[in-house]
Motif scaffolding. Structure first.
Motif, PDB file in Angstrom:
ATOM      1  N   LEU A  92      45.749  35.646  34.999  1.00  0.00           N
ATOM      2  CA  LEU A  92      44.764  36.463  35.687  1.00  0.00           C
ATOM      3  C   LEU A  92      45.203  37.911  35.828  1.00  0.00           C
ATOM      4  O   LEU A  92      46.394  38.205  36.017  1.00  0.00           O
ATOM      5  N   LEU A  93      44.220  38.806  35.758  1.00  0.00           N
ATOM      6  CA  LEU A  93      44.374  40.203  36.150  1.00  0.00           C
ATOM      7  C   LEU A  93      43.588  40.375  37.442  1.00  0.00           C
ATOM      8  O   LEU A  93      42.392  40.069  37.498  1.00  0.00           O
ATOM      9  N   ILE A  94      44.251  40.892  38.504  1.00  0.00           N
ATOM     10  CA  ILE A  94      43.674  40.936  39.843  1.00  0.00           C
ATOM     11  C   ILE A  94      43.560  42.384  40.295  1.00  0.00           C
ATOM     12  O   ILE A  94      44.539  43.144  40.220  1.00  0.00           O
ATOM     13  N   CYS A  95      42.372  42.776  40.754  1.00  0.00           N
ATOM     14  CA  CYS A  95      42.139  44.126  41.280  1.00  0.00           C
ATOM     15  C   CYS A  95      41.834  44.014  42.774  1.00  0.00           C
ATOM     16  O   CYS A  95      40.910  43.298  43.178  1.00  0.00           O
ATOM     17  N   THR A  96      42.599  44.743  43.607  1.00  0.00           N
ATOM     18  CA  THR A  96      42.439  44.725  45.060  1.00  0.00           C
ATOM     19  C   THR A  96      42.174  46.140  45.552  1.00  0.00           C
ATOM     20  O   THR A  96      42.897  47.081  45.181  1.00  0.00           O
ATOM     21  N   LYS A  97      41.170  46.315  46.402  1.00  0.00           N
ATOM     22  CA  LYS A  97      40.814  47.639  46.926  1.00  0.00           C
ATOM     23  C   LYS A  97      41.550  47.888  48.226  1.00  0.00           C
ATOM     24  O   LYS A  97      41.536  47.075  49.153  1.00  0.00           O
ATOM     25  N   TYR A 120      42.984  51.508  44.084  1.00  0.00           N
ATOM     26  CA  TYR A 120      42.826  50.154  43.570  1.00  0.00           C
ATOM     27  C   TYR A 120      44.166  49.671  43.027  1.00  0.00           C
ATOM     28  O   TYR A 120      44.800  50.350  42.213  1.00  0.00           O
ATOM     29  N   TYR A 121      44.557  48.475  43.448  1.00  0.00           N
ATOM     30  CA  TYR A 121      45.861  47.934  43.077  1.00  0.00           C
ATOM     31  C   TYR A 121      45.659  46.773  42.087  1.00  0.00           C
ATOM     32  O   TYR A 121      44.840  45.871  42.317  1.00  0.00           O
ATOM     33  N   PHE A 122      46.409  46.820  40.993  1.00  0.00           N
ATOM     34  CA  PHE A 122      46.318  45.819  39.944  1.00  0.00           C
ATOM     35  C   PHE A 122      47.589  44.979  39.909  1.00  0.00           C
ATOM     36  O   PHE A 122      48.700  45.519  39.804  1.00  0.00           O
ATOM     37  N   THR A 123      47.394  43.685  40.040  1.00  0.00           N
ATOM     38  CA  THR A 123      48.508  42.743  39.937  1.00  0.00           C
ATOM     39  C   THR A 123      48.135  41.676  38.914  1.00  0.00           C
ATOM     40  O   THR A 123      46.993  41.594  38.461  1.00  0.00           O
ATOM     41  N   SER A 124      49.094  40.843  38.560  1.00  0.00           N
ATOM     42  CA  SER A 124      48.860  39.794  37.574  1.00  0.00           C
ATOM     43  C   SER A 124      49.400  38.477  38.082  1.00  0.00           C
ATOM     44  O   SER A 124      50.289  38.424  38.928  1.00  0.00           O
ATOM     45  N   TYR A 125      48.835  37.409  37.563  1.00  0.00           N
ATOM     46  CA  TYR A 125      49.339  36.074  37.874  1.00  0.00           C
ATOM     47  C   TYR A 125      49.316  35.242  36.603  1.00  0.00           C
ATOM     48  O   TYR A 125      48.264  35.094  35.958  1.00  0.00           O
TER      49      TYR A 125
END
Length: 464
Positions: free
Chosen positions: A365-370, A375-380
């Motif tokens: 997954l590519l995760i975008c958090t506001k 905007y912060y992008f993390t991965s799982y």
């Protein structure tokens, strides 16, 4: 040749009308077996004063209607006419009509055959354009000469073009164009790599400075802790404010900014593998609502009503299609959802990191958090941790089942976001979509699968 002419004359009697004394035209056969041209028999019967009868044997037919055209006799007539024309090309039969025994002096423009004076009076040629042989031959000779000159001109042009467009010549031009494109891309790559090096150098200096500042503050706090109470109270507020200020800069200093490095032709190349996929509403929970066309999904009031979202709360919908080979690319419009998750899901896979790990059923997954500052992008799984000031309106997802990789792209900027690589797929994978969690106090928007023929540019996005 004389025998051929004699045989032709015998056959001609079988395909000659006894009324007009010419070849049959739409022959009809009476019950008595005699045949005539349809028009000749009709005229004969109209002029007759007695009952309808055969012009040859006078037998009265059972019906006064004209018989249907005798197709076989018509075909035989055409064959005799063709054979007659071939005989006429011989040295003896070339200048004399075998039917009327007269010299050919005329030419039928419509049938392209020589005629005698007797042939012109037949119904077959009566309405045709006829000209003397002495006039027709020079005219056609001039046309043939003009056509010959025209063919010679086009022949020379074709030879010239063939020499220019030879496979070797054309292949060399194509190779040169690819080399030019390769060199341009290499130049762009060098510029991009140098830009990355400079930005990494700036980031390293910033981190070094941040580390030194933290070290100094740490020493000052230690010193302040060993001071007398009155001295401690005088400097405590100032030290705390400086420490809080430095800690507030931690995100800027520690978490790198997700830079945009446009790659020319990137999205155009990926569009070669564009696939048309839809969402599977059966895989959605009560926290999600899938549109009727199965191309959009958004959070429902159930998800909006949740006051405390734990990190483990994850609600997604899977694609209807799954992939077990080849390369596939799709795009998702996330301009209406500030927070989202995209990726793939598979039940069985192995990761290559020195050695294969055990099978698992985790998604990629590519995760975008506001957050307040962007905007912060993390991965799982793995450890992506970047931030971006502005949202990404459309995300491209590119899957290579073999050798096993999953990449994400900023479609608007034609730039790369992140890549999972060295994935050993052992079962089909399905795209996964999550339009949330929704921000408190906001109305959830849809996450939409883009049609395969849609394209995004800066002007299109600015007008949305």
């Amino acid at each position: 040749m004389e025998a051929a002419v004699e045989m032709l004359q015998k056959i001609q009697t079988d395909v000659t009308c006894n009324i007009c004394r010419s070849y049959f035209s739409e022959p009809v056969t009476l019950h008595c077996g005699h045949s005539f041209c349809r028009e000749c028999l009709s005229s004969w019967w109209r002029a007759a004063t007695q009952a309808f009868s055969c012009p040859e044997c006078r037998q009265v037919p059972q019906s006064g209607a004209l018989p249907p055209v005798n197709e076989r006799l018509a075909q035989l007539t055409d064959l005799v006419k063709m054979f007659s024309f071939q005989v006429l090309q011989s040295t003896k039969g070339q200048s004399q009509c075998t039917l009327h025994g007269k010299v050919f002096k005329l030419f039928c423009e419509q049938d392209q055959t020589p005629l005698c004076v007797g042939c012109c009076e037949t119904p077959e040629h009566r309405a045709h354009g006829i000209s003397p042989v002495g006039e027709a031959a020079p005219k056609y000779k001039q046309q043939l000469q003009n056509m010959q000159r025209n063919l010679e001109k086009h022949f020379e042009e074709a030879e010239s073009l063939l020499a220019q467009q030879s496979p070797v010549y054309w292949r060399r031009m194509i190779i040169e164009e690819y080399c030019k494109l390769y060199n341009l891309l290499m130049e762009e790559e060098s510029i991009c790599i140098e830009r990355i090096r400079q930005e990494q150098r700036v980031r390293r200096d910033r981190l070094t400075q941040h580390r030194q500042t933290l070290r100094k503050l740490k020493l000052k706090l230690q010193e302040a802790g060993n001071r007398p109470d009155l001295d401690l109270l005088q400097d405590a507020k100032q030290l705390l404010e400086r420490s809080e200020s430095e800690l507030s800069q931690r995100a800027t200093a520690v978490i790198p900014e997700l830079r945009e490095y446009p790659i020319p032709g990137l999205i155009e190349m990926l569009n070669r593998f564009r696939v048309d996929i839809i969402m599977d509403p059966r895989s959605a929970t009560s926290y999600l609502s899938v549109s009727e066309d199965l191309r959009s999904v958004k959070a429902t009031e159930h998800w909006e009503a949740l006051q405390h979202l734990e990190d483990s709360d994850f609600h997604a919908v899977l694609a209807e299609q799954d992939f077990s080979s080849d390369r596939h690319y799709w795009e998702v419009d996330v301009s209406q959802v500030p927070q989202w998750v995209l990726g793939i899901y598979t039940s069985y896979l192995k990761r290559k990191r020195g050695r294969d790990m055990d099978s698992c059923d985790n998604p990629f997954l590519l995760i975008c958090t506001k957050k307040e500052d962007g905007y912060y992008f993390t991965s799982y799984p793995e450890s992506l941790n970047h931030r971006l000031k502005d949202p990404i309106p459309r995300v491209g997802v590119y899957l290579e089942y073999s050798p096993g990789s999953l990449s994400f792209y900023n479609v608007l900027q034609h730039s790369f976001i992140y890549k999972f690589h060295s994935i050993s797929f052992t079962a089909p994978v399905r795209p996964i979509f999550c339009p949330g969690p929704p921000l408190p106090g906001t109305k959830p928007g849809p996450m939409t699968l883009c049609p395969v023929d849609s394209h995004l540019c800066a002007c299109c996005f600015s007008s949305q």
